[in-house]
Design a protein around this motif. Structure first.
Motif, PDB file in Angstrom:
ATOM      1  N   PRO A  80       0.798  -1.229   0.000  1.00  0.00           N
ATOM      2  CA  PRO A  80       0.000   0.000   0.000  1.00  0.00           C
ATOM      3  C   PRO A  80       0.835   1.285   0.000  1.00  0.00           C
ATOM      4  CG  PRO A  80      -0.149  -1.103   2.133  1.00  0.00           C
ATOM      5  CD  PRO A  80       0.571  -2.032   1.198  1.00  0.00           C
ATOM      6  N   ALA A  81       2.059   1.225   0.504  1.00  0.00           N
ATOM      7  CA  ALA A  81       2.913   2.420   0.528  1.00  0.00           C
ATOM      8  C   ALA A  81       3.689   2.607  -0.775  1.00  0.00           C
ATOM      9  CB  ALA A  81       3.879   2.358   1.710  1.00  0.00           C
ATOM     10  N   GLY A  82       3.604   1.634  -1.686  1.00  0.00           N
ATOM     11  CA  GLY A  82       4.278   1.759  -2.977  1.00  0.00           C
ATOM     12  C   GLY A  82       5.793   1.686  -2.904  1.00  0.00           C
ATOM     13  N   VAL A  83       6.329   0.930  -1.950  1.00  0.00           N
ATOM     14  CA  VAL A  83       7.785   0.847  -1.782  1.00  0.00           C
ATOM     15  C   VAL A  83       8.450   0.200  -2.993  1.00  0.00           C
ATOM     16  CG1 VAL A  83       9.654  -0.077  -0.352  1.00  0.00           C
ATOM     17  CG2 VAL A  83       7.590   0.848   0.727  1.00  0.00           C
ATOM     18  N   VAL A  84       7.847  -0.852  -3.537  1.00  0.00           N
ATOM     19  CA  VAL A  84       8.440  -1.525  -4.700  1.00  0.00           C
ATOM     20  C   VAL A  84       8.462  -0.574  -5.902  1.00  0.00           C
ATOM     21  CG1 VAL A  84       8.199  -3.444  -6.324  1.00  0.00           C
ATOM     22  CG2 VAL A  84       7.907  -3.842  -3.868  1.00  0.00           C
ATOM     23  N   ALA A  85       7.402   0.195  -6.093  1.00  0.00           N
ATOM     24  CA  ALA A  85       7.373   1.172  -7.192  1.00  0.00           C
ATOM     25  C   ALA A  85       8.450   2.238  -6.982  1.00  0.00           C
ATOM     26  CB  ALA A  85       5.995   1.823  -7.294  1.00  0.00           C
ATOM     27  N   LEU A  86       8.648   2.674  -5.753  1.00  0.00           N
ATOM     28  CA  LEU A  86       9.706   3.648  -5.467  1.00  0.00           C
ATOM     29  C   LEU A  86      11.082   3.055  -5.766  1.00  0.00           C
ATOM     30  CD1 LEU A  86       8.344   5.140  -2.120  1.00  0.00           C
ATOM     31  CD2 LEU A  86       8.640   6.375  -4.287  1.00  0.00           C
ATOM     32  N   ALA A  87      11.262   1.796  -5.420  1.00  0.00           N
ATOM     33  CA  ALA A  87      12.532   1.126  -5.722  1.00  0.00           C
ATOM     34  C   ALA A  87      12.768   1.106  -7.231  1.00  0.00           C
ATOM     35  CB  ALA A  87      12.535  -0.288  -5.151  1.00  0.00           C
ATOM     36  N   ARG A  88      11.724   0.788  -7.992  1.00  0.00           N
ATOM     37  CA  ARG A  88      11.858   0.780  -9.455  1.00  0.00           C
ATOM     38  C   ARG A  88      12.255   2.159  -9.979  1.00  0.00           C
ATOM     39  NH1 ARG A  88       6.861  -2.157  -9.478  1.00  0.00           N
ATOM     40  NH2 ARG A  88       7.353  -4.360  -9.617  1.00  0.00           N
ATOM     41  N   GLN A  89      11.658   3.211  -9.409  1.00  0.00           N
ATOM     42  CA  GLN A  89      11.992   4.577  -9.829  1.00  0.00           C
ATOM     43  C   GLN A  89      13.459   4.896  -9.558  1.00  0.00           C
ATOM     44  OE1 GLN A  89       9.249   7.270  -7.910  1.00  0.00           O
ATOM     45  NE2 GLN A  89       7.469   6.221  -8.762  1.00  0.00           N
TER      46      GLN A  89
END
Length: 159
Positions: A80-89
């Motif tokens: 829900p916090a989008g940590v994986v998406a942030l890692a991808r960025q």
């Protein structure tokens, strides 16, 4: 072969498989790892720390609750916090988390690379390396012994 040299060799092998880095928390006890190694870009490490992402990181939560392998792209992963998406960025693609050991002394690692998803054989190799690191560091309890100082001082750029 002494333990410090063996750990250095295993870290080098991990690094060769993970061109965009890895993080390895060895023997987590009471929420703190006995040893922590990471080779992610400093920008990501700083961002992760400054934003307290460990508290909401779904792959860390998964690793504490489970053993085995988690592919970061797993659609069942609750983030829900989008940590994986942030890692991808931040350039951390094709992530895999490996968790081994008992709940009272768990070892959790995250691995990334830019060249596409890890193959089943490569994941098997990562699992073997992480399990071996967990075993080689078993029994280390004296936080201020010379061997621990040497293990903490391992520089991944020279390991």
């Amino acid at each position: 072969m002494d333990r410090v040299r063996k750990v250095a060799e295993l870290l080098t092998a991990l690094d060769q498989l993970c061109d965009t880095g890895f993080a390895l928390a060895i023997h987590i006890r009471f929420t703190r790892p006995l040893l922590l190694y990471q080779s992610y870009a400093q920008e990501w490490s700083d961002f992760y720390s400054e934003n307290g992402l460990m508290l909401t990181d779904p792959v860390v939560r998964w690793g504490i609750e489970n053993t085995g392998v988690l592919i970061w792209d797993d659609p069942a992963l609750d983030d829900p916090a989008g940590v994986v998406a942030l890692a991808r960025q931040h350039g951390l693609q094709n992530g895999v988390t490996i968790s081994t050991g008992p709940r009272t002394s768990r070892t959790i690692s995250g691995h990334t690379r830019s060249t596409g998803p890890f193959t089943a054989d490569e994941i098997g190799r990562l699992k073997c390396l992480v399990a071996t690191l967990h075993e080689v560091t078993e029994g280390l309890d004296a936080l201020d012994c010379p061997e621990m100082d040497e293990l903490r001082a391992l520089d991944l750029s020279r390991a």
